[in-house]
Scaffold this active site. Structure first.
Site, PDB file in Angstrom:
ATOM      1  N   ASP A  93       0.878  -1.353  -0.109  1.00 16.28           N
ATOM      2  CA  ASP A  93       0.128   0.024   0.088  1.00 16.28           C
ATOM      3  C   ASP A  93       0.827   1.372   0.065  1.00 16.28           C
ATOM      4  O   ASP A  93       0.392   2.407  -0.711  1.00 16.28           O
ATOM      5  CB  ASP A  93      -0.917  -0.071   1.301  1.00 16.28           C
ATOM      6  CG  ASP A  93      -2.017  -1.154   1.169  1.00 16.28           C
ATOM      7  OD1 ASP A  93      -2.124  -1.622   0.074  1.00 16.28           O
ATOM      8  OD2 ASP A  93      -2.819  -1.359   2.174  1.00 16.28           O
ATOM      9  N   ASP A 122       0.680   4.126  -2.755  1.00 24.27           N
ATOM     10  CA  ASP A 122       0.734   5.837  -2.284  1.00 24.27           C
ATOM     11  C   ASP A 122       1.647   6.539  -2.656  1.00 24.27           C
ATOM     12  O   ASP A 122       1.234   7.814  -3.032  1.00 24.27           O
ATOM     13  CB  ASP A 122       0.345   5.638  -0.708  1.00 24.27           C
ATOM     14  CG  ASP A 122      -1.027   5.015  -0.038  1.00 24.27           C
ATOM     15  OD1 ASP A 122      -1.793   4.813  -0.905  1.00 24.27           O
ATOM     16  OD2 ASP A 122      -0.916   4.877   1.008  1.00 24.27           O
ATOM     17  N   GLU A 178     -24.726 -18.349 -11.611  1.00 28.00           N
ATOM     18  CA  GLU A 178     -24.069 -17.130 -10.927  1.00 28.00           C
ATOM     19  C   GLU A 178     -24.310 -16.918  -9.697  1.00 28.00           C
ATOM     20  O   GLU A 178     -25.576 -17.089  -9.302  1.00 28.00           O
ATOM     21  CB  GLU A 178     -23.878 -15.854 -11.708  1.00 28.00           C
ATOM     22  CG  GLU A 178     -23.536 -16.071 -13.434  1.00 28.00           C
ATOM     23  CD  GLU A 178     -24.080 -14.804 -14.026  1.00 28.00           C
ATOM     24  OE1 GLU A 178     -23.207 -13.742 -14.001  1.00 28.00           O
ATOM     25  OE2 GLU A 178     -25.225 -14.848 -14.629  1.00 28.00           O
ATOM     26  N   LYS A 211     -25.667 -14.755  -6.501  1.00 30.10           N
ATOM     27  CA  LYS A 211     -26.468 -13.672  -6.420  1.00 30.10           C
ATOM     28  C   LYS A 211     -26.185 -12.762  -5.420  1.00 30.10           C
ATOM     29  O   LYS A 211     -26.308 -13.080  -4.215  1.00 30.10           O
ATOM     30  CB  LYS A 211     -27.992 -14.034  -6.256  1.00 30.10           C
ATOM     31  CG  LYS A 211     -28.832 -12.862  -6.310  1.00 30.10           C
ATOM     32  CD  LYS A 211     -30.444 -13.223  -6.350  1.00 30.10           C
ATOM     33  CE  LYS A 211     -31.290 -12.220  -6.442  1.00 30.10           C
ATOM     34  NZ  LYS A 211     -31.318 -11.386  -5.368  1.00 30.10           N
ATOM     35  N   ASP A 262     -25.594  -9.923  -2.693  1.00 30.69           N
ATOM     36  CA  ASP A 262     -26.587  -9.131  -2.023  1.00 30.69           C
ATOM     37  C   ASP A 262     -26.076  -7.712  -2.085  1.00 30.69           C
ATOM     38  O   ASP A 262     -25.538  -7.249  -0.887  1.00 30.69           O
ATOM     39  CB  ASP A 262     -27.104  -9.977  -0.803  1.00 30.69           C
ATOM     40  CG  ASP A 262     -28.407  -9.428   0.096  1.00 30.69           C
ATOM     41  OD1 ASP A 262     -28.990  -8.764  -0.933  1.00 30.69           O
ATOM     42  OD2 ASP A 262     -28.583  -9.491   1.033  1.00 30.69           O
ATOM     43  N   LYS A 293     -33.679 -18.671  -4.692  1.00 30.70           N
ATOM     44  CA  LYS A 293     -33.644 -17.789  -3.429  1.00 30.70           C
ATOM     45  C   LYS A 293     -33.166 -18.885  -2.427  1.00 30.70           C
ATOM     46  O   LYS A 293     -33.961 -20.002  -2.373  1.00 30.70           O
ATOM     47  CB  LYS A 293     -34.505 -17.028  -3.182  1.00 30.70           C
ATOM     48  CG  LYS A 293     -34.914 -15.862  -3.974  1.00 30.70           C
ATOM     49  CD  LYS A 293     -33.843 -14.820  -4.143  1.00 30.70           C
ATOM     50  CE  LYS A 293     -33.726 -14.096  -2.880  1.00 30.70           C
ATOM     51  NZ  LYS A 293     -34.743 -13.121  -2.682  1.00 30.70           N
ATOM     52  N   CYS A 329     -52.449   8.484  21.726  1.00 30.77           N
ATOM     53  CA  CYS A 329     -53.431   9.795  22.027  1.00 30.77           C
ATOM     54  C   CYS A 329     -54.648   9.328  22.616  1.00 30.77           C
ATOM     55  O   CYS A 329     -55.444  10.178  23.218  1.00 30.77           O
ATOM     56  CB  CYS A 329     -54.043  10.556  20.641  1.00 30.77           C
ATOM     57  SG  CYS A 329     -54.954   9.386  19.749  1.00 30.77           S
ATOM     58  N   CYS A 339     -56.750   3.921  14.782  1.00 26.62           N
ATOM     59  CA  CYS A 339     -57.070   4.948  15.827  1.00 26.62           C
ATOM     60  C   CYS A 339     -58.157   5.791  14.912  1.00 26.62           C
ATOM     61  O   CYS A 339     -58.119   6.240  13.856  1.00 26.62           O
ATOM     62  CB  CYS A 339     -55.803   5.742  15.885  1.00 26.62           C
ATOM     63  SG  CYS A 339     -56.080   7.277  17.115  1.00 26.62           S
ATOM     64  N   CYS A 394     -54.195  12.404  15.436  1.00 27.21           N
ATOM     65  CA  CYS A 394     -53.166  11.432  16.404  1.00 27.21           C
ATOM     66  C   CYS A 394     -52.066  12.128  16.002  1.00 27.21           C
ATOM     67  O   CYS A 394     -51.632  12.107  14.681  1.00 27.21           O
ATOM     68  CB  CYS A 394     -53.550  10.134  16.120  1.00 27.21           C
ATOM     69  SG  CYS A 394     -52.405   9.061  17.025  1.00 27.21           S
TER      70      CYS A 394
END
Length: 671
Positions: free
Chosen positions: A36, A40, A116, A118, A120, A314, A411, A426, A431
């Site tokens: 790194d 940099d 493939e 999936k 998320d 799924k 309320c 309600c 409210c």
């Protein structure tokens, strides 16, 4: 004047090539060749030269990854080809049904599938022109996505220039956050007292919708590209070939995919990953199965929402046993009381679950759910956790039966259950909970989309008596906001800017934001298009509404009832006085709209008076649609300079060809 020598130009090009090479190794191939610190130093050296010679800075320089300006918002961009959602399969039977449908539509043909992972995350679309990254969008509603180009430029796994200067290439994929990055982000947010993200998907989506691209850059996002969209200058025959091409171009492609010769291989591969998914450094919620042949894909076509040539498998819901510690009530914006189970925290799908909605009293009674019960809970993907069942045989005698309250917990007004409905409501239309939830809905993403105005800020504004209804938001001042908890100078000004910007939102967004009962996003869009202005809709009678396709009696009655109430008409009047848009921006005369209704266009070549996007928008606003390829179903081909093979195919098929002048005359609208 500073002299730019050939040595300086050569040095800049050498540094850019070297940095891009190491970006490819690190972010795309996961195989870094330098430390790194070494990376940099290279970047610092390039930046110093560009500061000295700013005229040599190019859009695809590695130093252009993080933009300096904070954005005002995200504009909607039309997709050249719709980004459709996938149908779901939840088991082997669903996969075999999918295979049977494919084979019935392609009788006697050999069919290969590509399977493939999936990922998320958040679906994205990247546009490259002549090899240069020019635009990136979200999926949005499938027809229009949000332009998040500036934020996507900060994702180092996305090359700013691909390996070939293809005239136009759209690439589709998934932006995601690794499990490790997600844990670290939530740790930081917890330490600073910020709300935690629920899961990596929400974290990725939230990161890409930041108005400040520096925030996005700090979130360690990555991408996997999974397919081609609209393209010019390429010929691809299969999906697997397309994935190989993406990799060849320098784009990041997940190597965990397989070409399967039949559905049995597909099922075996899905079952394998069902058990291995938690070993991955990122979250997946299933697998995607696609017909490999692009010709077969085209012939299979799509429904309104989903392609017939692909399906998402799924994973079954994860389940766990925990204890119901309490049941609380939340009053929503329509006054409905929703019971929620407070759970002993439990891990599900990689997240801690401590609440589960119980929906209504009927479900509580049907499942005999009691406070203190041992319960089986599940969470499929990012779906809200639910109680599957309780275990009466494990009761110890101190469990408490729950009943919906007779008075509102907010309320103290009477609560009623209307005949034929499952919801308790309600009776007080004033409210405070209804007002609060109504404002939260008004400012939500799919309504007025006021970024930075979340539930906690809305609650504070109400408690401080600064806001009683949505119109009060447009009278807030800097000194009102700066006094609120966790509202500094910058966040206060950003919120005022977001409120001001929302005044220009579409009439459809405003209609949805008003929270009219039964009026969802789709209905709001239809009403805005049909009536063209808020005033015409307010003056409409029920018969005017029911003649509109997709607007049934229930929606019509609800709209008329809403605008028959004086307090609602006054609210709209106050919003109009505050400068909110009350007109549909793209009103067309009925004659003009009918001109292109049902007509399919293909646009090819370079136009002088229009960009491709402007031409597409003009066609769609007049009722037509735009396709990426010429076929016997094409009505017109709009031809600019250097049209390529699409013009030749149109001539061969006898399809009418339009030049730009003819097209301009066709779309002209007489006042």
């Amino acid at each position: 004047m500073v002299t730019i020598t050939p040595d300086i130009k050569d040095k800049i090009e050498e540094l850019r090539r070297e940095i891009n090479y190491h970006n490819q190794l690190y972010y795309v191939l996961d195989n870094p060749a330098i430390t790194d610190e070494q990376y940099d130093r290279l970047l610092k050296e390039l930046l110093e030269i560009e500061v000295a010679y700013p005229e040599l800075i190019t859009a695809d320089s590695p130093t252009r990854r993080v933009g300096g300006e904070i954005q005002k918002g995200f504009k909607a961009v039309p997709h050249r080809l719709p980004m459709l959602s996938l149908g779901n399969a939840f088991g082997e039977g669903d996969l075999r049904d999918f295979d049977r449908r494919v084979r019935n539509n392609l009788p006697g043909e050999e069919i290969e599938y590509v399977v493939e992972l999936k990922i998320d995350g958040l679906a994205i679309s990247l546009w490259y022109e002549n090899g240069l990254f020019v635009r990136g969008t979200t999926r949005g509603d499938g027809e229009f996505g949000e332009d998040i180009t500036t934020n996507l430029r900060t994702v180092k796994a996305i090359p700013l220039r691909i390996a070939r200067e293809i005239p136009f290439l759209e690439v589709r994929g998934e932006a995601y956050m690794s499990k490790e990055a997600f844990v670290k982000l939530n740790q930081v947010r917890e330490e600073t007292g910020e709300q935690l993200f629920a899961n990596p998907r929400n974290a990725a989506a939230g990161s890409l919708r930041q108005l400040d691209p520096k925030v996005t850059a700090s979130r360690n996002l990555s991408v996997y590209m999974y397919g081609l969209g609209y393209m010019e200058g390429l010929s691809v025959t299969g999906h697997a070939q397309g994935l190989a091409l993406l990799k060849e171009l320098g784009l990041r492609v997940n190597q965990q995919h397989k070409v399967c010769k039949d559905i049995d291989e597909v099922i075996e591969y899905c079952q394998r990953w069902q058990g291995q998914r938690f070993e991955l450094p990122y979250a997946i919620d299933g697998l995607v199965i696609k017909v490999n042949s692009l010709d077969q894909q085209q012939r299979l076509g799509a429904t309104i929402k989903s392609p017939r040539w692909a399906i998402a498998f799924k994973f079954p819901a994860e389940q766990a046993i925990t204890t119901i510690k309490d049941i609380i009530i939340r009053v929503g914006r329509t006054g409905v009381l929703t019971p929620t189970a407070i759970l002993e925290p439990v891990q599900l799908a990689g997240t801690t679950v401590s609440k589960a909605t119980l929906h209504n009293q009927d479900i509580i009674t049907q499942k005999d759910i009691r406070i203190g019960d041992k319960a089986l809970v599940q969470k499929a993907g990012d779906i809200i956790p639910e109680v599957v069942q309780v275990f009466p045989e494990q009761r110890e005698g101190n469990e408490v039966t729950f009943s919906m309250p007779e008075i509102c917990p907010e309320c103290a007004s009477p609560v009623v259950r209307e005949e034929g409905q499952v919801a308790h409501r309600c009776t007080n239309e004033y409210c405070p909970a209804i007002s609060r939830e109504g404002i939260i809905h008004f400012v939500s993403r799919n309504a007025m989309d006021i970024v930075g105005l979340g539930e906690s800020i809305v609650t504070q504004l109400i408690r401080a008596e600064l806001v009683k209804d949505p119109s009060d938001l447009y009278h807030l001042k800097y000194e009102d906001l700066i006094r609120l908890e966790r509202m500094g100078a910058r966040s206060s000004q950003n919120l005022l800017d977001a409120i001001e910007s929302s005044k220009g939102n579409s009439l459809a967004q405003l209609l949805f934001g008003l929270g009219i009962r039964h009026v969802g996003e789709r209905a709001a869009k239809i009403l805005a298009q049909q009536f063209g202005s808020m005033q015409r809709l307010m003056d409409a009678e029920q018969e005017d509404l029911t003649i509109i396709p997709e607007i049934g009696p229930k929606i019509a009655e609800s709209v008329v009832d809403y605008f028959s109430r004086q307090e609602n008409r006054k609210l709209v009047e106050r919003l109009a006085d505050s400068g909110l848009n009350m007109e549909e921006q793209t009103q067309l005369s009925q004659t003009a709209a009918m001109t292109l209704a049902g007509k399919t266009f293909v646009v090819t070549g370079t136009l002088e008076g229009f960009s491709r996007q402007e031409a597409q928008r003009a066609i769609e606003e007049l009722g037509g649609k735009v396709s990426g390829s010429v076929s016997k179903n094409t009505d017109y081909v709009l031809v600019g300079e250097n049209p390529g093979s699409k013009r030749d195919k149109a001539v061969k098929l006898g399809i009418r060809i339009l030049n730009e002048q003819e097209f301009t005359e066709m779309i002209s609208i007489e006042e």
